[in-house]
Enzyme design. Sequence first.
Site, short mmCIF file in Angstrom:
data_model
loop_
_atom_site.label_atom_id
_atom_site.label_comp_id
_atom_site.label_asym_id
_atom_site.label_seq_id
_atom_site.Cartn_x
_atom_site.Cartn_y
_atom_site.Cartn_z
N SER A 64 0.94 -1.18 0.13
CA SER A 64 0.01 0.04 0.12
C SER A 64 0.63 1.36 0.06
CB SER A 64 -0.99 -0.09 0.93
OG SER A 64 -2.06 0.93 1.02
N ASP A 276 -3.46 6.19 -2.87
CA ASP A 276 -2.10 5.75 -2.42
C ASP A 276 -1.84 4.63 -3.32
OD1 ASP A 276 -3.91 3.91 -1.43
OD2 ASP A 276 -3.16 3.35 0.26
N ASP A 278 -2.27 1.38 -3.25
CA ASP A 278 -2.95 0.24 -3.84
C ASP A 278 -4.46 0.80 -4.02
OD1 ASP A 278 -3.50 0.62 -1.01
OD2 ASP A 278 -3.58 -1.35 -0.64
N GLU A 368 -10.82 7.24 8.03
CA GLU A 368 -9.68 7.68 9.18
C GLU A 368 -9.13 9.20 7.99
OE1 GLU A 368 -7.25 3.86 10.18
OE2 GLU A 368 -7.27 4.09 8.05
N ALA A 369 -8.57 9.89 8.99
CA ALA A 369 -8.06 11.22 8.44
C ALA A 369 -7.12 10.97 7.26
CB ALA A 369 -7.25 12.03 9.60
N ASN A 370 -6.39 9.86 7.08
CA ASN A 370 -5.56 9.73 5.98
C ASN A 370 -6.41 9.35 4.78
OD1 ASN A 370 -6.11 7.12 6.10
ND2 ASN A 370 -4.69 6.30 7.42
N PRO A 496 2.33 2.91 18.41
CA PRO A 496 3.23 2.30 17.52
C PRO A 496 2.45 1.92 16.02
CG PRO A 496 2.64 0.83 19.31
CD PRO A 496 1.81 1.91 19.42
N SER A 497 3.16 2.15 15.01
CA SER A 497 2.50 1.85 13.67
C SER A 497 2.39 0.29 13.63
CB SER A 497 3.48 2.33 12.70
OG SER A 497 3.27 1.76 11.36
N GLY A 498 1.49 0.05 12.85
CA GLY A 498 1.27 -1.57 12.38
C GLY A 498 1.58 -1.74 11.01
C1 G16 Z 1 -3.08 0.71 6.55
C2 G16 Z 1 -4.55 0.45 7.28
C3 G16 Z 1 -5.10 1.50 7.61
C4 G16 Z 1 -4.05 2.42 8.52
C5 G16 Z 1 -2.72 2.55 7.77
C6 G16 Z 1 -1.84 3.29 8.74
O1 G16 Z 1 -3.39 1.47 5.41
O2 G16 Z 1 -5.30 -0.14 6.26
O3 G16 Z 1 -6.20 1.52 8.37
O4 G16 Z 1 -4.58 3.57 8.87
O5 G16 Z 1 -2.19 1.35 7.52
O6 G16 Z 1 -1.39 2.21 9.95
P1 G16 Z 1 -0.25 2.59 11.05
O7 G16 Z 1 -0.45 3.68 11.54
O8 G16 Z 1 -0.55 1.37 11.83
O9 G16 Z 1 1.18 2.03 10.24
P2 G16 Z 1 -2.78 1.07 3.91
O10 G16 Z 1 -3.38 2.09 2.93
O11 G16 Z 1 -1.19 1.42 4.16
O12 G16 Z 1 -3.05 -0.22 3.89
#
Ligand code: G16
Length: 572
Positions: A64, A276, A278, A368-370, A496-498
């Site tokens: 993504s 973005d 994807d 989400e704000a993003n 923490p980012s996922g």
């Molecule tokens: C993914 C998730 C979103 C999340 C973003 C950032 O987006 O689908 O819901 O807001 O990651 O997550 P994090 O702050 O935990 O890194 P994408 O568009 O990258 O698949």
Amino acid sequence: MDLEALRRYSALHPKPAGLTLQYGTAGFRSRAEQLDHIVFRMGLLAILRSKAVTATIGIMVTASHNPEEDNGVKLVDPLGEMLHPSWEEYATQLANAEEQELQKVITEICQKAEVNLHKDASVFIGRDTRPSSKKLSQSVIDGIQVLGGQYHDYGLVTTPQLHYMVCCQNTQGQYGKATLEGYYEKLSKAFMELIKQSHCSGENQKHLKIDCANGIGALKLSEMKPYFPQEVVIHIYNDGTKEKLNHLCGADFVKVQQKPPGGLDMKPNERCCSFDGDADRIVYYYKDTAGHFHLIDGDKIATLISIFLKELLVKQDFKMAVVQTAYANGNSTRYLQETLKVPVHCVKTGVKHLHHKAQEFDVGVYFEANGHGTVLFSKTAETKIRQLVKEEKDDEKREAAKMLENMIDLINQTVGDAVSDMLVIEAILALKGLTVQQWDALYTDLPNRLLKVQVADRRVIDTTDAERRALTPPGLQEKIDALVKKYKLSRAFVRPSGTEDVVRIYAEADTQENADALAHEVSLAVFHLAGGKGAPPQRNSAPPLVHFHIVPEIQVPHPQSTGHGCMTGALL
Ligand code: G16
């Protein structure tokens, strides 16, 4: 289970020694070269999940918004939702098992999740345009073949297109045809029907410049172009032919940097948007005549959609709500609750959490704000709306029901979808006769700043209250509280980012300077209390990139009024 095949194939997709990866915000993400064994094993898991729920499961190879060198895998459940949380743990176990333990872990999952290995299985596969994606999707197929199951490889598709295909397949076509043509036809038909009801026209309103992040969105928009009506003229930028994916462009870059993407020439007051990598996120923006950049993020998209839906639903007994995360701008939440009088709920980051919450309402708008979001209509709401289109005698009410019906068909209810969201937004702007500036002026965002800090192990940060407060490391939340007290209208949190190996920091305050100062001070606190790596974060001395103008809140014209703009739409 063919143990010999499992042994042979897993040896072809070896797990690097000592590597442990967690199922994160949206599946697994890492450097592409670390992912071969993960995608192979997710092929195995998809088969198990498919057998467990007797339905087709989706696997999307994408990272993504991450840099081109990364990759990842997202699993899609039968109705197009993200993988059920109860299976995330199985995914992590399978991903991290040593090779000789694979069979044992598969057997354990089968026992815990009551998987009957003799059942049929079916998996849909898709991938983005990253150089590593094709090979990784081949490894997914290896996993599928080891456990035995049917698969259909859609090749290059956007993530939301794959979600859509899975949903179509499992609803026996009720949601649409599980083909790209089916997707394009469904969306363009609903869009055309919707804007038929608009009385607005104008050359300027027709044009939209789209930054496709050098990703899959460009390919798919080009394919869809012949389906677009003449009311919309799209101009594609960053189509991947010259530059790298997500590099200095795309929705994440624009949102985080609060500046226009490279590669897109923007004239004053032109309506522009970014997808973005994807194409599951979208943000809008424009530059005013003084050259100031204005970002219209997921919060304002949710607001625009909510205004539109609320007016159409006004006399219905439907429960409508908006779902946001801690990143939602404080003024967006205030506007929705106080001006629009719509209930707002805050959940943890990740569309899986927002989607789940939005399912509790007749009409759940989540963003989400993003820029990641969509609208969900409950079965009851959808049935009632479709019935009103057929049976309602009052012309105005029937027209309003028709708009809602077309919205139901236009919005991709399986997941946030940049293409579908863009068409929804374009339709609403046309129907309401709103310019991008008027939309932006609904409310003024509180100045804010997003930062990231690298630490040795981001898992030392644990959060609560929908990630608005840090539980660990000790002393961090107290420090943030003290810093927040220094500034007016301020708020800050860390998590923490996922999807990346970083800790994210969000701060907002009364001025951009204060938001920047607060974000920097919080980032230093994270660095010192959570084991920061390298040198402490430096304060960015660049001037604020976004112009926060104070404008009077625009009163959106009442649907029945004919005096303002050319809004149509009757109350139900
Ligand atoms: C993914 C998730 C979103 C999340 C973003 C950032 O987006 O689908 O819901 O807001 O990651 O997550 P994090 O702050 O935990 O890194 P994408 O568009 O990258 O698949």
